[in-house]
Design an enzyme around this catalytic site. Structure first.
Site, PDB file in Angstrom:
ATOM      1  N   GLY A   1       0.815  -1.214   0.000  1.00 40.48           N
ATOM      2  CA  GLY A   1       0.000   0.000   0.000  1.00 40.48           C
ATOM      3  C   GLY A   1       0.839   1.249   0.000  1.00 40.48           C
TER       4      GLY A   1
ATOM      5  N   TYR B   1       2.012   9.629   3.071  1.00 41.80           N
ATOM      6  CA  TYR B   1       3.374  10.071   3.327  1.00 41.80           C
ATOM      7  C   TYR B   1       4.411   8.981   3.132  1.00 41.80           C
ATOM      8  CZ  TYR B   1       0.815  13.861   5.502  1.00 41.80           C
ATOM      9  OH  TYR B   1      -0.032  14.903   5.736  1.00 41.80           O
TER      10      TYR B   1
ATOM     11  N   LYS C   1       6.995   1.328   7.035  1.00 41.85           N
ATOM     12  CA  LYS C   1       6.645   2.554   6.331  1.00 41.85           C
ATOM     13  C   LYS C   1       7.702   3.623   6.588  1.00 41.85           C
ATOM     14  CE  LYS C   1       2.830   5.699   5.447  1.00 41.85           C
ATOM     15  NZ  LYS C   1       1.417   5.980   5.695  1.00 41.85           N
TER      16      LYS C   1
ATOM     17  N   ASP D   1      -5.774  13.422   8.326  1.00 39.06           N
ATOM     18  CA  ASP D   1      -5.996  12.657   7.091  1.00 39.06           C
ATOM     19  C   ASP D   1      -6.814  11.397   7.379  1.00 39.06           C
ATOM     20  OD1 ASP D   1      -5.886  12.186   4.374  1.00 39.06           O
ATOM     21  OD2 ASP D   1      -3.956  11.153   4.464  1.00 39.06           O
TER      22      ASP D   1
END
Length: 453
Positions: free
Chosen positions: A122, A126, A142, A221
């Site tokens: 995914g 950011y 991430k 977000d």
């Protein structure tokens, strides 16, 4: 001579008559035999049809029993999950915060095969997310800034490589809420009562962020793509590491902060934030309102608030709900839709307070959904009618098919036949008292009983 001839003629005539009468009787008996043969053939055909019907019913009942066993297991898992979530929440409120583990950059590069595209699962607002295994734990990596906040419904930070700004999160098996609402890869739909619960979970996490000390945190977000589901469909908000920390010296009524660059996703961005550049906790409330409406409808966010508002005003909300979620309770779902619309109001001052108003309402609706789920689960555990003996009105121990084509418990039908020659179901005479074991139904009953334990 004449007398003798006359006597012989009479005797011959009598014998002819006797022979004709005997032949007629034999003809009648032959017809009766033929009729009985036809009836026997018809009965055999009927018995075969009944057997095939029972066989199909048993197969259907077996499938139902398997589903019921799975649903019971899910209910038990949900109860265990709720207990664990409560324990986690208590630990968060009362215990010290857990420190994240530090990984070497080389470990992360190796675990992700040098950030191979094959491991990419995914992309957030950011950074790209990769699936990997670190220290025998499946994780999601991430590249972004760090976060030290912990809550049962915030994605857990397992570790980090601070030198390269790389985070290692827990891996969420059921992906994002967005994918599940859209049923990506033909995944099963989320039941309506789980959607009520997910709304409460997200709100509780937002309240935690907005009331964090020494400074409140705004997500900025929030959207279904950033809400992830674990193997038990417990929801957790991701991308929290990029949340905006606000200056605690601001107004006690509404904490505002000037933001120099646009952050967020179209359709979820607070309209006043777009107009003024001022961000606040209410900006998350707006996005949360849109998430609620998507939980109800499984539709894209664009123009969704207006569509739901018209449906509520016209009394057609039921036509807009996601039918894949099951039988929605109309009144409670309308309350949830109205709550979502209030959260998605264009002006900040018209939106409800998340902690004092929204969360209590969601808590009440969640408890209602939990009760409905438990009642449905208990109803599904009742024995199917096919398993019930018509005489005993209870589950059969040794099912047998009687001459009337119906299935009974062997002991019950044997006692019945000692006193009565008629069918317990049709009240018609039984052709015989034979009993044929119904092994297929017995197997289904035994499997159902094992699933209850």
């Amino acid at each position: 001579m004449y007398a003798i001839a006359q006597s012989e003629t009479i005797d011959a005539s009598r014998k002819v008559n006797d022979l004709q009468r005997q032949r007629l009787e034999e003809t009648i008996k032959l017809k009766e035999i033929n009729v009985k043969e036809v009836e026997a053939k018809e009965m055999a055909i009927q018995e075969k049809v009944k057997y095939e019907a029972v066989k199909r019913e048993v197969e259907y009942v077996k499938e139902c029993a398997e589903r019921e066993a799975a649903q019971k297991k899910d209910a038990e898992i949900n109860a265990f999950r709720e207990a664990k979530e409560k324990e986690k929440l208590e630990n968060v409120l009362l215990g010290p915060l857990q420190q994240y583990q530090k990984f070497e950059w080389e470990e992360i590069v190796s675990a992700t095969s040098s950030f191979s595209d094959n491991l990419k699962i995914g992309m957030g607002g950011y950074g790209i997310v990769y699936k990997c295994s670190l220290h025998h734990t499946i994780a999601a990596v991430k590249l972004e800034i760090l976060s030290n906040i912990h809550h049962p419904h915030l994605l857990i930070l397992l570790g980090a490589c601070p030198d390269h700004g790389c985070l290692v999160y827990e891996y969420m098996e059921n992906g994002s809420l967005e994918d599940r609402l859209l049923r990506k890869n033909n995944t099963p739909p989320i039941p309506w009562f789980d959607r009520y619960r997910i709304a409460w979970e997200i709100a509780s996490a937002l309240v935690f962020l907005h009331n964090s000390k020494p400074q409140p945190i705004i997500h900025r977000d929030l959207k279904p793509a950033n809400i992830l589901l674990d193997h038990n469909f417990v929801s957790k908000i991701g991308d929290v590491g990029l949340s905006k920390m606000l200056n605690s010296e601001s107004s006690a009524i509404s904490t505002l902060s000037k933001d120099t660059g646009p952050v967020g996703t179209l359709c979820y961005i607070d309209p006043e934030y777009q107009r003024t550049g001022l961000i606040s906790q209410s900006s998350d409330v707006y996005a949360f309102g849109m998430v609620i409406l998507q939980l109800l409808t499984a539709k894209p966010a664009i123009a969704l608030a207006h569509t739901v508002e018209l449906a509520v005003e016209d009394g057609h909300l039921a036509d807009l709900l996601d039918i894949e979620a099951g039988q929605w309770p109309i009144e409670e779902t309308k309350e949830l839709a109205v709550l979502g619309l209030k959260c998605a109001e264009l002006r900040r001052r018209d939106r409800p307070d998340l902690r004092d108003h929204v969360l209590p309402e969601l808590q009440r609706l969640k408890e209602f959904a939990d009760r409905a789920r438990d009642m449905a689960s208990n109803a599904q555990l009742a024995p199917p009618n096919l398993f019930m003996c018509p005489i005993l009105k209870d589950v059969m121990e040794d099912p047998c098919v009687a001459a009337d084509g119906y299935t009974y418990d062997r002991k019950a039908i044997e006692i019945w036949l000692k006193e009565d020659d008629k069918s317990p179901m049709t009240n018609l005479p039984l052709p015989d008292k034979s009993l044929i074991p119904n092994y297929t139904l017995l197997s289904a009953i035994m499997e159902w009983k094992s699933g209850k334990q």
